[in-house]
Design a protein around this motif. Structure first.
Motif, PDB file in Angstrom:
ATOM      1  N   GLY A 178      45.753  -7.294  34.097  1.00 47.41           N
ATOM      2  CA  GLY A 178      44.721  -8.274  33.764  1.00 47.41           C
ATOM      3  C   GLY A 178      43.322  -7.810  34.092  1.00 47.41           C
ATOM      4  O   GLY A 178      42.466  -8.623  34.465  1.00 47.41           O
ATOM      5  N   GLN A 179      43.038  -6.518  33.943  1.00 48.01           N
ATOM      6  CA  GLN A 179      41.714  -6.013  34.279  1.00 48.01           C
ATOM      7  C   GLN A 179      41.340  -4.879  33.327  1.00 48.01           C
ATOM      8  O   GLN A 179      42.194  -4.280  32.673  1.00 48.01           O
ATOM      9  N   VAL A 180      40.047  -4.605  33.286  1.00 50.04           N
ATOM     10  CA  VAL A 180      39.508  -3.548  32.443  1.00 50.04           C
ATOM     11  C   VAL A 180      39.674  -2.215  33.163  1.00 50.04           C
ATOM     12  O   VAL A 180      39.246  -2.057  34.314  1.00 50.04           O
ATOM     13  N   VAL A 181      40.304  -1.264  32.467  1.00 43.94           N
ATOM     14  CA  VAL A 181      40.527   0.054  33.054  1.00 43.94           C
ATOM     15  C   VAL A 181      39.330   0.955  32.829  1.00 43.94           C
ATOM     16  O   VAL A 181      38.898   1.679  33.736  1.00 43.94           O
ATOM     17  N   ASN A 182      38.796   0.896  31.633  1.00 43.74           N
ATOM     18  CA  ASN A 182      37.685   1.793  31.308  1.00 43.74           C
ATOM     19  C   ASN A 182      36.848   1.143  30.219  1.00 43.74           C
ATOM     20  O   ASN A 182      37.333   0.300  29.448  1.00 43.74           O
ATOM     21  N   GLU A 183      35.602   1.567  30.138  1.00 42.88           N
ATOM     22  CA  GLU A 183      34.714   1.034  29.103  1.00 42.88           C
ATOM     23  C   GLU A 183      33.624   2.063  28.836  1.00 42.88           C
ATOM     24  O   GLU A 183      33.066   2.669  29.760  1.00 42.88           O
ATOM     25  N   VAL A 184      33.336   2.278  27.550  1.00 45.97           N
ATOM     26  CA  VAL A 184      32.292   3.219  27.160  1.00 45.97           C
ATOM     27  C   VAL A 184      31.425   2.560  26.093  1.00 45.97           C
ATOM     28  O   VAL A 184      31.930   1.875  25.195  1.00 45.97           O
ATOM     29  N   SER A 185      30.140   2.740  26.213  1.00 46.56           N
ATOM     30  CA  SER A 185      29.198   2.090  25.303  1.00 46.56           C
ATOM     31  C   SER A 185      29.038   2.915  24.033  1.00 46.56           C
ATOM     32  O   SER A 185      28.982   4.151  24.069  1.00 46.56           O
ATOM     33  N   LEU A 186      28.973   2.228  22.894  1.00 52.11           N
ATOM     34  CA  LEU A 186      28.719   2.875  21.607  1.00 52.11           C
ATOM     35  C   LEU A 186      27.260   2.771  21.198  1.00 52.11           C
ATOM     36  O   LEU A 186      26.834   3.419  20.232  1.00 52.11           O
ATOM     37  N   THR A 187      26.488   1.976  21.934  1.00 55.79           N
ATOM     38  CA  THR A 187      25.068   1.809  21.596  1.00 55.79           C
ATOM     39  C   THR A 187      24.183   2.764  22.381  1.00 55.79           C
ATOM     40  O   THR A 187      23.043   3.019  21.994  1.00 55.79           O
ATOM     41  N   ALA A 188      24.712   3.296  23.492  1.00 58.36           N
ATOM     42  CA  ALA A 188      23.871   4.147  24.347  1.00 58.36           C
ATOM     43  C   ALA A 188      23.447   5.415  23.612  1.00 58.36           C
ATOM     44  O   ALA A 188      22.300   5.872  23.731  1.00 58.36           O
ATOM     45  N   ASP A 189      24.399   5.994  22.839  1.00 55.52           N
ATOM     46  CA  ASP A 189      24.090   7.221  22.117  1.00 55.52           C
ATOM     47  C   ASP A 189      23.661   6.949  20.682  1.00 55.52           C
ATOM     48  O   ASP A 189      23.561   7.872  19.876  1.00 55.52           O
ATOM     49  N   GLY A 190      23.447   5.702  20.352  1.00 58.78           N
ATOM     50  CA  GLY A 190      22.925   5.361  19.041  1.00 58.78           C
ATOM     51  C   GLY A 190      23.968   5.323  17.937  1.00 58.78           C
ATOM     52  O   GLY A 190      23.583   5.323  16.754  1.00 58.78           O
ATOM     53  N   TYR A 191      25.244   5.269  18.298  1.00 65.24           N
ATOM     54  CA  TYR A 191      26.247   5.177  17.239  1.00 65.24           C
ATOM     55  C   TYR A 191      26.247   3.799  16.587  1.00 65.24           C
ATOM     56  O   TYR A 191      26.542   3.670  15.401  1.00 65.24           O
ATOM     57  N   LEU A 192      25.906   2.773  17.368  1.00 60.86           N
ATOM     58  CA  LEU A 192      25.787   1.417  16.852  1.00 60.86           C
ATOM     59  C   LEU A 192      24.453   0.846  17.303  1.00 60.86           C
ATOM     60  O   LEU A 192      23.936   1.179  18.382  1.00 60.86           O
ATOM     61  N   PRO A 193      23.858  -0.033  16.516  1.00 60.48           N
ATOM     62  CA  PRO A 193      22.570  -0.633  16.917  1.00 60.48           C
ATOM     63  C   PRO A 193      22.750  -1.543  18.112  1.00 60.48           C
ATOM     64  O   PRO A 193      23.794  -2.165  18.303  1.00 60.48           O
TER      65      PRO A 193
ATOM     66  N   ASN B 185      35.560  10.668  29.439  1.00 61.57           N
ATOM     67  CA  ASN B 185      34.742   9.526  29.019  1.00 61.57           C
ATOM     68  C   ASN B 185      33.524   9.955  28.202  1.00 61.57           C
ATOM     69  O   ASN B 185      32.458   9.331  28.252  1.00 61.57           O
ATOM     70  N   GLN B 186      33.665  11.046  27.448  1.00 66.81           N
ATOM     71  CA  GLN B 186      32.586  11.545  26.622  1.00 66.81           C
ATOM     72  C   GLN B 186      32.831  11.147  25.172  1.00 66.81           C
ATOM     73  O   GLN B 186      33.968  11.124  24.700  1.00 66.81           O
ATOM     74  N   LEU B 187      31.731  10.856  24.467  1.00 68.53           N
ATOM     75  CA  LEU B 187      31.774  10.530  23.054  1.00 68.53           C
ATOM     76  C   LEU B 187      31.296  11.723  22.247  1.00 68.53           C
ATOM     77  O   LEU B 187      30.331  12.392  22.614  1.00 68.53           O
ATOM     78  N   GLU B 188      31.990  11.971  21.136  1.00 71.47           N
ATOM     79  CA  GLU B 188      31.615  13.087  20.276  1.00 71.47           C
ATOM     80  C   GLU B 188      31.733  12.646  18.824  1.00 71.47           C
ATOM     81  O   GLU B 188      32.770  12.126  18.409  1.00 71.47           O
ATOM     82  N   CYS B 189      30.663  12.851  18.080  1.00 68.43           N
ATOM     83  CA  CYS B 189      30.677  12.517  16.649  1.00 68.43           C
ATOM     84  C   CYS B 189      31.237  13.719  15.896  1.00 68.43           C
ATOM     85  O   CYS B 189      30.614  14.782  15.831  1.00 68.43           O
ATOM     86  N   VAL B 190      32.425  13.549  15.336  1.00 61.12           N
ATOM     87  CA  VAL B 190      33.093  14.661  14.675  1.00 61.12           C
ATOM     88  C   VAL B 190      32.838  14.661  13.171  1.00 61.12           C
ATOM     89  O   VAL B 190      33.268  15.578  12.466  1.00 61.12           O
TER      90      VAL B 190
ATOM     91  N   GLY C 254      29.180   5.048   9.034  1.00 60.95           N
ATOM     92  CA  GLY C 254      29.699   6.319   8.541  1.00 60.95           C
ATOM     93  C   GLY C 254      30.036   7.319   9.603  1.00 60.95           C
ATOM     94  O   GLY C 254      30.439   8.451   9.277  1.00 60.95           O
ATOM     95  N   ASP C 255      29.930   6.976  10.882  1.00 65.04           N
ATOM     96  CA  ASP C 255      30.225   7.918  11.952  1.00 65.04           C
ATOM     97  C   ASP C 255      31.696   7.840  12.323  1.00 65.04           C
ATOM     98  O   ASP C 255      32.282   6.754  12.433  1.00 65.04           O
ATOM     99  N   VAL C 256      32.284   9.040  12.526  1.00 65.39           N
ATOM    100  CA  VAL C 256      33.640   9.154  13.070  1.00 65.39           C
ATOM    101  C   VAL C 256      33.488   9.740  14.465  1.00 65.39           C
ATOM    102  O   VAL C 256      33.056  10.886  14.622  1.00 65.39           O
ATOM    103  N   ILE C 257      33.847   8.921  15.484  1.00 65.46           N
ATOM    104  CA  ILE C 257      33.565   9.258  16.870  1.00 65.46           C
ATOM    105  C   ILE C 257      34.887   9.517  17.577  1.00 65.46           C
ATOM    106  O   ILE C 257      35.870   8.795  17.393  1.00 65.46           O
ATOM    107  N   LEU C 258      34.891  10.566  18.396  1.00 64.40           N
ATOM    108  CA  LEU C 258      36.056  10.907  19.204  1.00 64.40           C
ATOM    109  C   LEU C 258      35.708  10.651  20.658  1.00 64.40           C
ATOM    110  O   LEU C 258      34.780  11.251  21.198  1.00 64.40           O
TER     111      LEU C 258
END
Length: 1258
Positions: A49-64, A100-105, A90-94
């Motif tokens: 019943g808890q959040v294990v991990n969380e990563v932002s998609l707006t920090a690197d500009g993938y989403l507004p 915990n790193q984001l990569e636009c592939v 149109g971004d495909v993100i890995l």
């Protein structure tokens, strides 16, 4: 006939995620849920019943950052330890889960509308804003890009030869007017359609389908592509096709929804685009819209996510999730989850678990996570008395379909009757109270509990009557309704110590209530105490017992002690904490039996009172072997069969096949148990009807308890009350005891040991006599046919008695209404016995009226039997009976009647005696002083001489006065005393008497009867020298010396006696040396063979001995057609001393036994020879002979324990036991079964009490 039962519901309502959940994916390795919103990707653990991990998609500009972004897809990639996210921009993100790193592939300028990975995660398909499909590898290397909208149908285009016109074609049920019907205009997609493409893959990853809005018509069209992105087919134009699309993982059909003017349906399409079946959603045509369709991983459940078109009273639209299953081509609504009108409680993302087929994950708009675990269950009544109808309830939306299997078997989807409720049903259960087990309660989706019972207020609608069937069971009536405040889809759950109670079961006999918690722990609920409490489940030794794994079905039973059975969804069956099987598909506990079906397509029925946990494990481990063909606990069933229910106090077991149809079987173990109960309770009629219907051998009615049966024969007859049934029982009687051959009682069975029958004799005769005497005392006219059957069925059929009874019926017809006529009785008798045989027996009664009555019913030509009967009537009575008996080949009776016909027929009688060898019977029919007796004695003597019994022939001739012939017979048989007596009686002259004595002496010497020959030569031939010579030849030394000195012939001592003594010494010594050498040689060879046998026994698990078995079988088959004499000769040839012969060890033992007996029998002969040698001062020779014989005896006495050692004797029974292996048992079966002559001889006994030594030689 199964329902979905909610096992567990995990709710996480304290999450505060950013934005609104848009996509969901389940991590199979950790069981966590990945949720994508317009701001971030969140990993949630539903169990904690808890959040294990969380990563932002707006920090690197993938989403507004303003929250206007959209995630069109998310997929967990276990092999890459990453998560793939696709955005509408149109971004495909890995997203790497380790770093915990984001990569636009990759990025598509026109944006993305959907992303879908293949099931093997080797390919990913993307749909773009320009209505194209991009196919990429798992490393995001582009393969191809094609447009969604294609003018061509695809590679699977249908082929037509162009014959005929549309107006001349057959249009099926639409009729001829379909040819003139104008083409209906295609309607565009519905206004609420989001107009986004839907992509779904087939389970094997070879095909995927895309549902998109057609540019020309504005309606949705489905196209199917292969892995290389080549178009395969295009769906036909379908009006009202909606946005949802999901391919069944098994690969057969695609599911979509279609809105028609009169209904809203889920439709199915084949891969060629053609429609293939549908079912209607239980809503009004404009009430709801389908947001998504989702198949679970094993294709058994289809989830339909719906939402109301119009907002409710609270301003929000109600949201539903329905779970549908199919059986026998009917779709059942099994679960309905209603989330109300609160927008924050409405589901935002829904997904099935990829590994647990019946686990559903969903996240609401308000970030509440819900995880549902369902399990399959068959909701059946649990009564064990005759009042229970063996009811089974099936949930179908807002109806409960009830089938009562005691009265009939109604094929699903029909039922005996159905219960109509006001809302969809989620749970149904039956009452456990005795005499009321047919009553049930149903929980609906709106939180109401409806209780149904026998009689009462309310109305019902018979589902069976609408289908053309008549209801034979009283439908249940609504008794009362309760309202619950909790959520309906969580109402079935109970909490205990922060754990879910997964299941609860009740023991009808003991009253025990057992609870299973979500972690497999077992608890005992003490509900009948002053203060209800829950305690740990412990066995008799005080150890805590828990299930190793979560079980979806539980039941209480008694195996040595009360235990809890549990079956997991992976087919593992547990008894407490012990796993007893891993291939069980279903089970049910009924009375003292455990019935279960296995994945090896068998149904087992095991008596619990005779089992231990280890015994149950061994019984299930030997499922379906070759040795189980006669096992009454095992029965082969169709692949995939599951148990539905057992009819209490009956023998019926109802199974459901994979396609949904039902089959009723009568398991042999259930049948025999029920039959034994009926027989113990003297319910002979019920037992007989069951045995006759199910082809159980009727001998069991007597064999089960012979003493009780014989004491209650009258009850048996009154209960059956049917002549045909009694006759059927009688005709099936045979001497075999079926309780030991066909239907043996299980070890430690509760069935009592069967007592032996009261009277001694053959079983068939005992039963026939008992039934006949009882029927004659009750009503001999009513049971006439059965009485005739008792005469015919006896081991020696009493056909004459039966025919006499028929004749009495003809002479004195009975006046009773229940009596049968002579014609009927004779016709029935001819049915039991061959007409020709009956004709001959009727002829043997010497009653010509009876003969004519039988002959008229036969196929005989009157020209054939009438002249014969007329001829018989003209004969004298005794000669008439003689003629009949001779015709019937009853020669003893014929001789008896012929002896009364006078002397004129004696020659005929003598010929009959000679032909049939009836000498003994004939001598008893004539006086001893008659000429007939003398003639018969002479004939008998000739026969005895021919049979090599001259002495007995001589006795017969002597007593009837034929002295000369008697003397000849005695001489031929070497009976010298009788011969001399007859010679004196004749009398013979002295010279002829001397010649007779010499002839007899020669015969006796040939027979090695030297002493008797010496008596004849001395006393009758008066030749003492020949008498002494005969005694010396026979080694009768003392008697020879007596005659030497009696007749003063000491010269014979030097000329004959001493040389004979020395020759006897030499021969005896040589013989002993040969016997000693032979004994040593055979013993040594046997020791070698015994060593090899020991090695073979130690390696019997590897070498099965099949070659030896085949050798013996070929030998036996080769000599099977020989005569008995040749067969014995062939068996003797088997005992060959040749090395390597099959029975060399047996031959060696026989040879050793012969040597031992031969040496042991020499004691008297050696003793006599030693005395003679010492008398004539041959002390050296006597000493050497005594030493040689003593050494031979010592050698043999020491060798006997070595040869006949313990364990050498082979057993004729197969070697079984706890230390045996399968191969050793098979080898013992393949060993030849030796005949009596081939059995290994026992150890010989030495005659140590016989004194043979001379002490003067020591």
């Amino acid at each position: 006939m199964r329902n979905l039962r909610l096992l567990k519901n995990l709710r996480c309502s304290e999450l505060q995620g950013p934005g609104t959940p848009q996509c969901i994916s389940v991590r199979t390795d950790t069981g966590t849920v990945l949720i994508a919103s317009e701001f971030s990707v969140t990993e949630l653990d539903p169990r904690a019943g808890q959040v294990v991990n969380e990563v932002s998609l707006t920090a690197d500009g993938y989403l507004p950052e303003d929250g206007s972004g959209t995630v069109v897809g998310i997929q967990d990639l276990p092999d890459q330890e990453s998560v793939c996210v696709a955005t509408a921009t149109g971004d495909v993100i890995l997203y790497n889960l380790n770093t915990n790193q984001l990569e636009c592939v990759g990025s598509v300028d026109t944006g993305l509308t959907a992303m879908s990975w293949s099931p093997d995660q080797e390919l990913v398909s993307l749909t773009t804003g320009q209505d194209t499909i991009i196919m990429m590898t798992k490393d995001f290397e582009p393969i191809t890009e094609v447009g969604i909208h294609q003018d061509d149908f695809g590679e699977g285009k249908f082929i037509t030869v162009g014959w005929g016109k549309k107006e001349t074609q057959f249009h099926g049920s639409e009729g001829k007017h379909a040819a003139q019907r104008k083409t209906i205009e295609v309607q565009s997609a519905l206004p609420w359609d989001d107009r986004r493409p839907r992509v779904t893959w087939r389970g094997d990853g070879q095909l995927f389908a895309v549902s998109a809005i057609c540019l020309q018509t504005g309606a949705r069209k489905v196209r199917v592509w292969n892995r290389e992105c080549f178009l395969q087919s295009t769906s036909e134009t379908t009006n009202g096709l909606e946005q949802s699309l999901c391919w069944k993982p098994s690969g057969s059909l695609l599911a979509a929804t279609q809105r028609l003017p009169n209904k809203h349906s889920v439709v199915f399409m084949e891969k060629n685009g053609l429609l293939h079946g549908d079912f209607t959603l239980p809503f009004d045509k404009e009430q709801v819209k389908v947001k998504e369709l989702l198949w679970n991983s094993d294709s058994t459940v289809l989830a339909v996510w719906l939402e109301d078109m119009m907002p409710g009273d609270g301003g929000g639209a109600n949201t539903y999730i329905q779970l549908w299953t199919v059986g026998n081509y009917h779709w059942y609504l099994k679960q309905s989850l209603c989330f109300g009108g609160d927008p924050q409680q409405a589901p935002a993302c829904v997904s099935w678990d990829p590994e647990r087929p019946l686990r559903l994950h969903l996240v609401t708009r308000g970030w509440n996570s819900l995880t549902y675990d369902w399990g399959w269950s068959t909701d059946r009544s649990h009564g064990e008395d005759g009042q229970d109808n063996a009811s089974v309830a099936v949930i179908d939306g807002d109806k409960v379909l009830v089938s009562t299997f005691r009265q009939c078997v109604v094929p699903p989807p029909m039922s005996t009757f159905d219960l109509q409720l006001t809302a969809p049903v989620n749970l149904v259960t039956f009452l456990r109270q005795p005499q009321r087990t047919n009553e049930l309660a149903a929980l609906t989706a709106d939180g109401h509990i409806s209780v149904y019972g026998q009689g009462g207020l309310g109305s019902f609608r018979s589902a069976a009557s609408s289908g053309g069937f008549r209801s034979v069971s009283q439908p249940l009536q609504l008794k009362t309704t309760y309202r619950c405040d909790q959520d309906s889809h969580s109402l079935a759950l109970v909490w205990w110590e922060s754990s879910h109670v997964i299941s609860m079961c009740h023991g009808a006999k003991t009253g025990t209530v057992a609870l299973q918690l979500e972690n497999g722990q077992i608890r005992r609920f003490l509900w009948d105490s002053l203060k209800p409490s829950v305690v740990e489940w412990q066995d008799s030794t005080g150890c805590r017992i828990n299930f190793p794994d979560l079980c979806v079905q539980t039941a209480l039973c008694t195996i040595e002690e009360e235990r809890l059975l549990g079956l997991t969804e992976r087919s593992h069956l547990f008894v407490g904490d012990s796993e007893v099987a891993s291939n069980v598909s279903s089970f049910v506990v009924y009375d003292d039996f455990l019935l279960l079906t296995t994945h090896s397509h068998t149904c087992r029925c095991l008596r619990l009172s005779t089992l231990t946990v280890k015994g149950l494990q061994e019984a299930l481990a030997s499922d379906g072997g070759q040795n189980d063909q006669n096992d009454e606990t095992l029965r082969r069933v169709e692949r995939g069969s599951r148990i539905v229910t057992v009819v209490p106090l009956d023998t019926r077991l109802v199974l459901q096949m994979p396609r949904g149809n039902l089959e009723t079987i009568h398991h042999r173990a259930l049948v025999l148990a029920q039959v034994r109960k009926w027989l113990d309770g003297l319910n002979f009629r019920e037992a007989f009807e069951c045995m006759r219907k199910l082809r159980i051998n009727l001998n069991l009615m007597y064999d089960h308890n012979p003493k009780v049966f014989l004491e209650n024969v009258e009850i048996f007859l009154r209960q059956l009350d049917s002549i045909s049934h009694i006759n059927l029982f009688l005709t099936e009687l045979r001497e075999e005891d079926t309780t030991t051959t066909m239907y043996p009682c299980l070890p430690n069975s509760t069935v009592p040991v069967q007592p032996a029958p009261g009277p001694s004799g053959k079983k068939v005769d005992i039963v026939c006599d008992a039934l006949r005497s009882t029927m004659e005392s009750m009503d001999q006219h009513k049971y006439c046919l059965s009485i005739l059957t008792t005469h015919v069925k006896k081991t020696v059929p009493e056909l004459e008695v039966a025919l006499q009874k028929v004749h009495e019926l003809r002479v004195n017809p009975p006046s009773a209404a229940t009596a049968v006529s002579a014609e009927e009785a004779l016709k029935y008798l001819l049915f039991l016995v061959n007409v020709n045989e009956l004709y001959e027996h009727s002829l043997g009664t010497y009653d010509f009226d009876l003969v004519l009555m039988v002959a008229e019913k036969s196929q005989k030509d009157p020209k054939e039997y009438l002249p014969f009967l007329n001829m018989l009537k003209t004969l004298e009575p005794n000669y008439q009976r003689y003629t009949i008996d001779k015709h019937l080949k009853r020669y003893r009776k014929a001789l008896h009647h012929l002896s009364k016909c006078g002397e004129e027929h004696f020659t005929e009688a003598l010929n009959l005696v000679k032909d049939q060898r009836l000498y003994g019977e004939a001598l008893g029919l004539y006086p001893a002083n008659s000429s007939q007796y003398r003639a018969l004695s002479c004939a008998y003597a000739e026969y005895l001489v021919a049979q090599h019994q001259p002495e007995q022939a001589g006795l017969l001739l002597w007593r009837c006065g034929e002295a000369a012939r008697a003397l000849q017979a005695f001489v031929g048989g070497a009976s010298w005393r009788n011969a001399l007596c007859v010679a004196e009686q004749i009398p013979l002259p002295p010279d002829q008497l001397a010649l007779l004595a010499r002839d007899l002496a020669e015969k006796l010497i040939e027979l090695r009867r030297y002493t008797e020959a010496a008596v004849l030569l001395e006393q009758y031939a008066k030749d003492c020298e020949e008498a002494i010579s005969a005694l010396i030849t026979g080694a009768v030394w003392e008697e020879a010396l007596r005659l030497v000195y009696l007749y003063n012939r000491q010269d014979i001592i030097e000329t004959n006696l001493k040389p004979a003594l020395l020759e006897a010494f030499s021969s005896q010594t040589s013989f002993l040396e040969a016997q000693k050498a032979m004994f040593i040689r055979h013993k040594t060879r046997l020791a070698v063979l015994l060593g090899r046998r020991t090695l073979l026994t130690q390696s019997c698990s590897v070498m099965t001995g099949s070659h030896a078995g085949s050798k013996y079988s070929h030998s036996n088959s080769r000599i099977s057609s020989r005569s008995s004499k040749n067969r014995r000769k062939a068996e003797r040839k088997k005992l060959s001393l040749k090395e390597g012969s099959p029975l060399e060890d047996v031959a060696l033992l026989h040879a050793l036994t012969e040597v031992i007996h031969c040496v042991d029998k020499m004691r008297e002969e050696v003793h006599s020879l030693l005395k003679a040698l010492v008398l004539f001062q041959f002390d050296g020779q006597a000493g050497r002979l005594q030493q040689a014989y003593g050494e031979a005896l010592l050698l043999i006495e020491a060798g006997i324990p070595e040869v006949w050692q313990e364990g050498l004797q082979p057993t004729q029974a197969p070697v079984t036991g706890p230390n045996s292996t399968a191969n050793s048992i098979m080898a013992s079966f393949q060993q030849p079964r030796h005949s009596v002559t081939q059995e290994m001889p026992p150890a010989p006994k030495m005659r140590n009490g016989v004194k043979w030594k001379l002490s003067i030689l020591k």
